[in-house]
Write a protein that holds these residues in place. Structure first.
Motif, PDB file in Angstrom:
ATOM      1  N   GLU A  52      -0.436  -7.431  -6.233  1.00  0.00           N
ATOM      2  CA  GLU A  52      -0.901  -7.170  -4.871  1.00  0.00           C
ATOM      3  C   GLU A  52      -2.261  -6.473  -4.878  1.00  0.00           C
ATOM      4  O   GLU A  52      -3.144  -6.786  -4.077  1.00  0.00           O
ATOM      5  CB  GLU A  52       0.117  -6.305  -4.125  1.00  0.00           C
ATOM      6  CG  GLU A  52       1.420  -7.005  -3.795  1.00  0.00           C
ATOM      7  CD  GLU A  52       1.266  -8.006  -2.669  1.00  0.00           C
ATOM      8  OE1 GLU A  52       0.286  -7.904  -1.906  1.00  0.00           O
ATOM      9  OE2 GLU A  52       2.120  -8.899  -2.551  1.00  0.00           O
ATOM     10  N   LEU A  53      -2.427  -5.534  -5.785  1.00  0.00           N
ATOM     11  CA  LEU A  53      -3.680  -4.779  -5.851  1.00  0.00           C
ATOM     12  C   LEU A  53      -4.849  -5.689  -6.210  1.00  0.00           C
ATOM     13  O   LEU A  53      -5.957  -5.535  -5.682  1.00  0.00           O
ATOM     14  CB  LEU A  53      -3.546  -3.655  -6.876  1.00  0.00           C
ATOM     15  CG  LEU A  53      -4.744  -2.713  -7.025  1.00  0.00           C
ATOM     16  CD1 LEU A  53      -5.017  -1.972  -5.723  1.00  0.00           C
ATOM     17  CD2 LEU A  53      -4.510  -1.723  -8.160  1.00  0.00           C
ATOM     18  N   ARG A  54      -4.605  -6.653  -7.096  1.00  0.00           N
ATOM     19  CA  ARG A  54      -5.680  -7.546  -7.540  1.00  0.00           C
ATOM     20  C   ARG A  54      -5.968  -8.672  -6.555  1.00  0.00           C
ATOM     21  O   ARG A  54      -7.091  -9.174  -6.503  1.00  0.00           O
ATOM     22  CB  ARG A  54      -5.325  -8.147  -8.904  1.00  0.00           C
ATOM     23  CG  ARG A  54      -5.319  -7.139 -10.045  1.00  0.00           C
ATOM     24  CD  ARG A  54      -5.155  -7.838 -11.383  1.00  0.00           C
ATOM     25  NE  ARG A  54      -3.869  -8.513 -11.487  1.00  0.00           N
ATOM     26  CZ  ARG A  54      -2.761  -7.937 -11.939  1.00  0.00           C
ATOM     27  NH1 ARG A  54      -2.784  -6.671 -12.326  1.00  0.00           N
ATOM     28  NH2 ARG A  54      -1.628  -8.616 -12.017  1.00  0.00           N
ATOM     29  N   ALA A 104       0.828  -1.209   0.000  1.00  0.00           N
ATOM     30  CA  ALA A 104       0.000   0.000   0.000  1.00  0.00           C
ATOM     31  C   ALA A 104       0.860   1.256   0.000  1.00  0.00           C
ATOM     32  O   ALA A 104       0.570   2.225  -0.721  1.00  0.00           O
ATOM     33  CB  ALA A 104      -0.931  -0.013   1.213  1.00  0.00           C
ATOM     34  N   LEU A 105       1.930   1.264   0.791  1.00  0.00           N
ATOM     35  CA  LEU A 105       2.803   2.437   0.841  1.00  0.00           C
ATOM     36  C   LEU A 105       3.521   2.631  -0.490  1.00  0.00           C
ATOM     37  O   LEU A 105       3.643   3.762  -0.990  1.00  0.00           O
ATOM     38  CB  LEU A 105       3.803   2.279   1.984  1.00  0.00           C
ATOM     39  CG  LEU A 105       4.801   3.419   2.206  1.00  0.00           C
ATOM     40  CD1 LEU A 105       4.103   4.764   2.288  1.00  0.00           C
ATOM     41  CD2 LEU A 105       5.623   3.165   3.463  1.00  0.00           C
ATOM     42  N   ALA A 106       3.997   1.547  -1.089  1.00  0.00           N
ATOM     43  CA  ALA A 106       4.651   1.657  -2.396  1.00  0.00           C
ATOM     44  C   ALA A 106       3.691   2.207  -3.442  1.00  0.00           C
ATOM     45  O   ALA A 106       4.085   2.986  -4.325  1.00  0.00           O
ATOM     46  CB  ALA A 106       5.188   0.294  -2.826  1.00  0.00           C
ATOM     47  N   MET A 107       2.423   1.841  -3.359  1.00  0.00           N
ATOM     48  CA  MET A 107       1.428   2.363  -4.304  1.00  0.00           C
ATOM     49  C   MET A 107       1.224   3.860  -4.118  1.00  0.00           C
ATOM     50  O   MET A 107       1.039   4.597  -5.096  1.00  0.00           O
ATOM     51  CB  MET A 107       0.110   1.613  -4.128  1.00  0.00           C
ATOM     52  CG  MET A 107       0.155   0.171  -4.602  1.00  0.00           C
ATOM     53  SD  MET A 107      -1.383  -0.716  -4.243  1.00  0.00           S
ATOM     54  CE  MET A 107      -0.867  -2.407  -4.580  1.00  0.00           C
ATOM     55  N   LEU A 108       1.255   4.323  -2.877  1.00  0.00           N
ATOM     56  CA  LEU A 108       1.143   5.765  -2.644  1.00  0.00           C
ATOM     57  C   LEU A 108       2.309   6.505  -3.298  1.00  0.00           C
ATOM     58  O   LEU A 108       2.117   7.559  -3.923  1.00  0.00           O
ATOM     59  CB  LEU A 108       1.115   6.060  -1.147  1.00  0.00           C
ATOM     60  CG  LEU A 108      -0.067   5.525  -0.340  1.00  0.00           C
ATOM     61  CD1 LEU A 108       0.053   5.970   1.112  1.00  0.00           C
ATOM     62  CD2 LEU A 108      -1.393   5.976  -0.929  1.00  0.00           C
ATOM     63  N   VAL A 119      -4.408   4.906  -7.962  1.00  0.00           N
ATOM     64  CA  VAL A 119      -3.397   3.850  -7.886  1.00  0.00           C
ATOM     65  C   VAL A 119      -3.358   3.067  -9.194  1.00  0.00           C
ATOM     66  O   VAL A 119      -2.279   2.787  -9.743  1.00  0.00           O
ATOM     67  CB  VAL A 119      -3.683   2.908  -6.699  1.00  0.00           C
ATOM     68  CG1 VAL A 119      -2.829   1.647  -6.793  1.00  0.00           C
ATOM     69  CG2 VAL A 119      -3.426   3.621  -5.375  1.00  0.00           C
ATOM     70  N   GLU A 120      -4.519   2.702  -9.708  1.00  0.00           N
ATOM     71  CA  GLU A 120      -4.569   1.940 -10.959  1.00  0.00           C
ATOM     72  C   GLU A 120      -3.940   2.724 -12.107  1.00  0.00           C
ATOM     73  O   GLU A 120      -3.191   2.163 -12.927  1.00  0.00           O
ATOM     74  CB  GLU A 120      -6.017   1.585 -11.284  1.00  0.00           C
ATOM     75  CG  GLU A 120      -6.629   0.577 -10.310  1.00  0.00           C
ATOM     76  CD  GLU A 120      -8.102   0.348 -10.570  1.00  0.00           C
ATOM     77  OE1 GLU A 120      -8.680   1.106 -11.388  1.00  0.00           O
ATOM     78  OE2 GLU A 120      -8.679  -0.580  -9.967  1.00  0.00           O
TER      79      GLU A 120
END
Length: 282
Positions: A202-204, A116-120, A177-178
């Protein structure tokens, strides 16, 4: 003679940018920031006082004490990871701020915090909301072996990532994010494309919403440190009663403007101005 001057070496430029970033973050003169970043003893980055609550228990105390005694080689390995965006820095911060049990529950917790942090970070980079540290800056600061120096270099990035978790931003986070991962997947850099694949899986496959509160704690903790503030989990006193900091409130720049606090024996979360809070640890 061409009349041109040789360009300064990349490490020197990176150091000056790191000093300017610290000066802007703390609101101090360039010379003051330079003294904070580099000690007089010959280039070792000065360490700020650590205020992260370690919690109770001998094992946890031993774990943090051992971390403070790492060799220079081990610290350089850690700071290289901390300067590797987006996944490396996320992994470093998740390890650096492990889950903490307090009277009201667990802080810095939740499955998928690293992803989640990497996505931010990917969203901030994609939307270009702040100037990102250059590869030269990150490479130079990583070799110092001081995570505080990496924090200074990544302060604007960390702050922009934290802003994405404010209540008025979270509702539209996942479409952003997407979009960020789609753009990262088209990057010329192979490492960027690999990161997009990893984070996309990870998102999926994982529900990351529960991780966002823990990520918020992590970013608050790393951001309050330059201002000598109190991170989530810190014990404080308010109106003669003891309590626990659960989070920080931020303006666009500068130190935290307030804290979210729960007093012992109560359930309500109070929003308290930093000027009204006794931040002396209890």
């Amino acid at each position: 003679m061409t009349g041109t001057h040789p360009r300064r070496p990349a490490p020197d430029r990176a150091r000056k940018r790191a000093i300017r970033a610290l000066a802007a973050e703390l609101g101090v003169a360039y010379s003051v920031a330079a003294r904070l970043l580099t000690s007089r003893s010959g280039g070792t980055v000065a360490r700020r006082r650590q205020r992260f609550p370690t919690g109770g228990g001998e094992h946890r105390a031993w774990m943090f004490a051992t971390r403070e005694q790492r060799s220079f080689h081990s610290r350089v390995l850690d700071t290289r990871t901390a300067a590797d965006l987006p996944i490396g820095r996320a992994a470093h911060l998740v390890r650096r701020f492990p889950p903490l049990a307090v009277a009201s529950g667990r802080l810095y917790d939740g499955n998928g915090r690293e992803a989640a942090l990497a996505m931010l970070y990917a969203v901030v980079a994609h939307e270009s909301t702040v100037p990102l540290p250059t590869a030269d800056e990150l490479a130079w600061v990583a070799e110092l072996g001081e995570e505080t120096a990496v924090d200074v270099t990544c302060a604007a990035l960390d702050r922009a990532a934290r802003a994405l978790l404010d209540d008025d931003e979270r509702w539209r986070l996942w479409p952003r994010v997407e979009a960020a991962l789609a753009a990262l997947g088209e990057a010329a850099d192979r490492r960027g494309r690999d990161a997009a694949l990893t984070l996309g899986r990870e998102l999926r496959s994982t529900s990351l919403r529960s991780a966002l509160v823990g990520v918020r704690h992590i970013l608050d903790a790393v951001l309050v440190e330059p201002f000598d503030g109190s991170p989530p989990g810190a014990r404080i006193r308010l109106d003669g009663r003891d309590g626990t900091v659960l989070g920080a409130r931020w303006a666009r720049t500068g130190p935290p403007v307030g804290y979210e606090v729960r007093l012992d024996g109560g359930n309500a979360v109070r929003i308290v101005s930093r000027d009204d809070l006794d931040l002396t640890p209890v």
